[in-house]
Write a protein that holds these residues in place. Structure first.
Motif, PDB file in Angstrom:
ATOM      1  N   ARG A 103       0.831  -1.216   0.000  1.00  0.00           N
ATOM      2  CA  ARG A 103       0.000   0.000   0.000  1.00  0.00           C
ATOM      3  C   ARG A 103       0.860   1.257   0.000  1.00  0.00           C
ATOM      4  O   ARG A 103       0.509   2.263  -0.625  1.00  0.00           O
ATOM      5  N   LEU A 147      -4.183  -5.409  -3.863  1.00  0.00           N
ATOM      6  CA  LEU A 147      -4.789  -4.664  -2.757  1.00  0.00           C
ATOM      7  C   LEU A 147      -6.269  -4.995  -2.604  1.00  0.00           C
ATOM      8  O   LEU A 147      -6.785  -5.108  -1.483  1.00  0.00           O
ATOM      9  N   CYS A 149      -6.460  -8.390  -0.988  1.00  0.00           N
ATOM     10  CA  CYS A 149      -6.086  -8.308   0.425  1.00  0.00           C
ATOM     11  C   CYS A 149      -7.155  -7.590   1.241  1.00  0.00           C
ATOM     12  O   CYS A 149      -7.398  -7.936   2.399  1.00  0.00           O
ATOM     13  N   LYS A 150      -7.805  -6.607   0.644  1.00  0.00           N
ATOM     14  CA  LYS A 150      -8.915  -5.929   1.312  1.00  0.00           C
ATOM     15  C   LYS A 150      -9.989  -6.935   1.711  1.00  0.00           C
ATOM     16  O   LYS A 150     -10.525  -6.890   2.823  1.00  0.00           O
ATOM     17  N   HIS A 151     -10.291  -7.869   0.828  1.00  0.00           N
ATOM     18  CA  HIS A 151     -11.327  -8.862   1.115  1.00  0.00           C
ATOM     19  C   HIS A 151     -10.798  -9.986   2.010  1.00  0.00           C
ATOM     20  O   HIS A 151     -11.532 -10.493   2.862  1.00  0.00           O
ATOM     21  N   THR A 208     -10.588  -5.436   5.642  1.00  0.00           N
ATOM     22  CA  THR A 208     -10.161  -4.142   6.150  1.00  0.00           C
ATOM     23  C   THR A 208     -10.558  -3.024   5.200  1.00  0.00           C
ATOM     24  O   THR A 208     -10.759  -3.259   4.005  1.00  0.00           O
ATOM     25  N   LYS A 209     -10.652  -1.827   5.753  1.00  0.00           N
ATOM     26  CA  LYS A 209     -10.877  -0.636   4.932  1.00  0.00           C
ATOM     27  C   LYS A 209      -9.597   0.189   4.812  1.00  0.00           C
ATOM     28  O   LYS A 209      -9.615   1.290   4.264  1.00  0.00           O
ATOM     29  N   PHE A 260      -7.126  -0.014   2.920  1.00  0.00           N
ATOM     30  CA  PHE A 260      -6.604   0.227   1.570  1.00  0.00           C
ATOM     31  C   PHE A 260      -7.524   1.115   0.729  1.00  0.00           C
ATOM     32  O   PHE A 260      -7.208   1.417  -0.417  1.00  0.00           O
ATOM     33  N   ASP A 261      -8.657   1.513   1.275  1.00  0.00           N
ATOM     34  CA  ASP A 261      -9.677   2.193   0.465  1.00  0.00           C
ATOM     35  C   ASP A 261      -9.177   3.486  -0.163  1.00  0.00           C
ATOM     36  O   ASP A 261      -9.459   3.766  -1.335  1.00  0.00           O
TER      37      ASP A 261
END
Length: 562
Positions: free
Chosen positions: A201, A220, A223-225, A229-230, A232-233
């Motif tokens: 990131r 990303l 990995c977010k899923h 997590t948020k 990387f948003d």
């Protein structure tokens, strides 16, 4: 002075964000190499100890083959990538001296860990613990030998492109067999995956853009899923504009390589699994359509950096696309003319021709370009007859130079100059200007008129090529226009499955004469190199027409027999 000029024109072609991030990463990599353990602890201290991976069957929706060599030998660390085998001892030496030359593509393949996905599949199917033990042993050894800050880490083990592929590999492996890992190893893998995702990131490849940034973007999102997590948003929002602008109105990827279009298309489809949108689905559908016209019988057309057996093969793309859109019953249109923003041609049940009238590169990542403007490839009954020369390697040297050179493509070369100023492994200084027109079109015929201005950038040098394609006939007229006295040479390369018998074209295996080539000027045949895959060389025959002066029309006629 020449090298300074090359750097100047190369940098002038880049976006400001690429230049800014390149300087940022040069400094950052020096700091990481000196204080790697400090920066690792900084990431480690942010690790959420109660993190539990989010399992999802979509992670293993696409399980194509990644490792095509001998798996029993792999268990003994005899590993093959890029048609090159290296024997390690009882453990893999991740920093073996012979891995550290040039672009380190073999070493990068090792660091992707994609080959371990296939090992995980074998364990899941057989329950043979040799495969499970091999995965644990290999990744543990990677942990031991590759702490953050290793010398030249940005070239391989903690390279952001390598991290992006390795994260995807680990997620797929974890989804397949993660619950059967030894508990201590499992926790260590989860932690390392979390840390590398957060490192990525902070180190996205805005200095390179192109397909590299798409690979970062996919990693990303996955990995977010996986991490749920948020975090990387904000970066994903920033990435969006750099992702979607890489596709032209014809939805060709900006690097204009059929092979990289295939790589990118797989990435887009794997993103679509988790974050569907009409916009992305439209790009995927149109890009798939374009690839069908830039490939034949499972083979990519060899424009720019493109070869076969690169990992993401056309058969893999077709299988994944059909599975992803299983409710559709689409058929790709054939028996028709096509124009993909410069890649022009006809594909029908017997003949397939592709002519390159595209710009040198459509975006700001020219690292994979070749001097192939106004070149063409021709297939007959699924067999490639006229070909560009392919790619042997990315390391700087004679074969890398040849694969990118004008003379390795079916086009005209002026004197000792290439169409563009290509240098090093991936650099381009001054770029030729290309334009084209399609004058007449019907279901089986077209007339293409292309122009290129380039070569000797201190003087006027233009090449005009007229291609008239009708059923079983290609007529090519080349005209050089310059105020200089040096002469040009035209090249026509046969695929190794064919060779010249006088002016006739013969299929080597069957000895069948499939056509003939007629040239208005004197010509000769020479043997040249052909690179169908990384690390693989074959010999092909090349017809060359030398001594072409300015304002002389050179006519070449290719006739295919019944």
């Amino acid at each position: 002075m020449k090298k300074i000029k090359s750097y100047y024109y190369t940098i002038r072609n880049l976006k400001p964000i690429q230049i800014a991030y390149r300087f940022k990463y040069i400094l950052k990599r020096k700091l990481y190499q000196k204080f790697g353990s400090f920066f690792y602890r900084r990431l480690e201290n942010r690790f959420e100890a109660d993190f539990l991976p989010n399992l999802d069957e979509r992670f293993v929706y696409n399980l194509r083959e990644h490792y095509g060599s001998d798996f029993e030998k792999l268990l003994h660390n005899e590993i093959e990538f890029l048609n090159r085998t290296i024997q390690f001892d009882n453990r893999i030496d991740w920093h073996k001296d012979e891995l550290n030359s040039g672009t380190r593509l073999w070493k990068l393949n090792l660091n992707y860990h994609e080959f371990l996905i296939d090992v995980a599949i074998r364990y899941k199917e057989s329950k043979d613990r040799r495969w499970l033990n091999y995965i644990e042993k290999t990744i543990l050894e990677w942990f031991r030998q590759n702490p953050l800050g290793t010398k030249d880490y940005g070239k391989d083990n903690w390279n952001s492109y390598a991290i992006s592929l390795r994260l995807i590999s680990w997620i797929k492996i974890y989804q397949l067999i993660g619950q059967e890992f030894e508990p201590v190893f499992k926790k260590r893998l989860e932690k390392s995956l979390w840390i590398q995702a957060h490192f990525l990131r902070e180190n996205l490849e805005f200095d390179i853009l192109g397909n590299h940034l798409i690979k970062n973007w996919k990693a990303l999102i996955w990995c977010k899923h996986f991490i749920a997590t948020k975090a990387f948003d904000s970066q994903l929002i920033k990435l969006d504009k750099y992702i979607y602008r890489q596709f032209s109105e014809h939805i060709m990827h900006e690097e204009l390589s059929p092979m990289y279009t295939g790589i990118v298309l797989e990435d887009l489809m794997e993103v679509l699994l988790f974050e569907p949108s009409d916009r992305l689905e439209q790009i995927v559908t149109k890009q798939y359509f374009a690839l069908q016209l830039l490939s034949n019988n499972g083979q990519y057309a060899f424009f720019n950096d493109s070869i076969n057996a690169n990992g993401v093969q056309m058969t893999h793309i077709e299988e994944f696309y059909s599975k992803l859109f299983s409710e559709r019953n689409e058929k790709i249109a054939i028996d028709s003319f096509f124009d993909l923003g410069g890649y022009v041609g006809i594909k029908n049940k017997r003949e397939h021709i592709i002519v390159d009238g595209a710009p040198v590169v459509a975006g700001k990542q020219p690292g994979h370009i070749h001097c192939d403007a106004l070149s063409f490839e021709y297939f007959l009954d699924g067999n490639k007859v006229f070909t560009n020369s392919g790619v042997y390697e990315y390391n700087q040297g004679r074969r890398r130079t040849y694969s990118r050179a004008t003379e390795s493509h079916n086009t005209l070369k002026y004197a000792q100059y290439d169409q563009c100023e290509v240098w090093s492994s991936f650099r381009v200084a001054r770029q030729a200007k290309v334009r084209y027109e399609v004058n007449t079109i019907d279901e089986e015929s077209f007339e293409f008129e292309g122009y290129i201005a380039g070569f000797d950038f201190k003087n006027k040098v233009n090449h005009r090529r007229l291609i008239s394609k009708s059923p079983k006939r290609i007529v090519i007229t080349d005209t050089l226009n310059t105020n200089q006295k040096e002469e040009a040479t035209i090249f026509f390369h046969l695929h190794p499955e064919f060779h010249f018998e006088g002016n006739q074209i013969m299929h080597v295996e069957s000895s069948k004469i499939i056509g003939e080539i007629k040239v208005s000027e004197s010509s000769k045949t020479i043997n040249t190199e052909f690179y169908p895959e990384f690390g693989k060389m074959q010999e092909k025959q090349t017809l060359i027409i030398e001594g072409i002066c300015s304002d002389v029309d050179v006519k070449t006629e290719i006739i295919i027999y019944e």
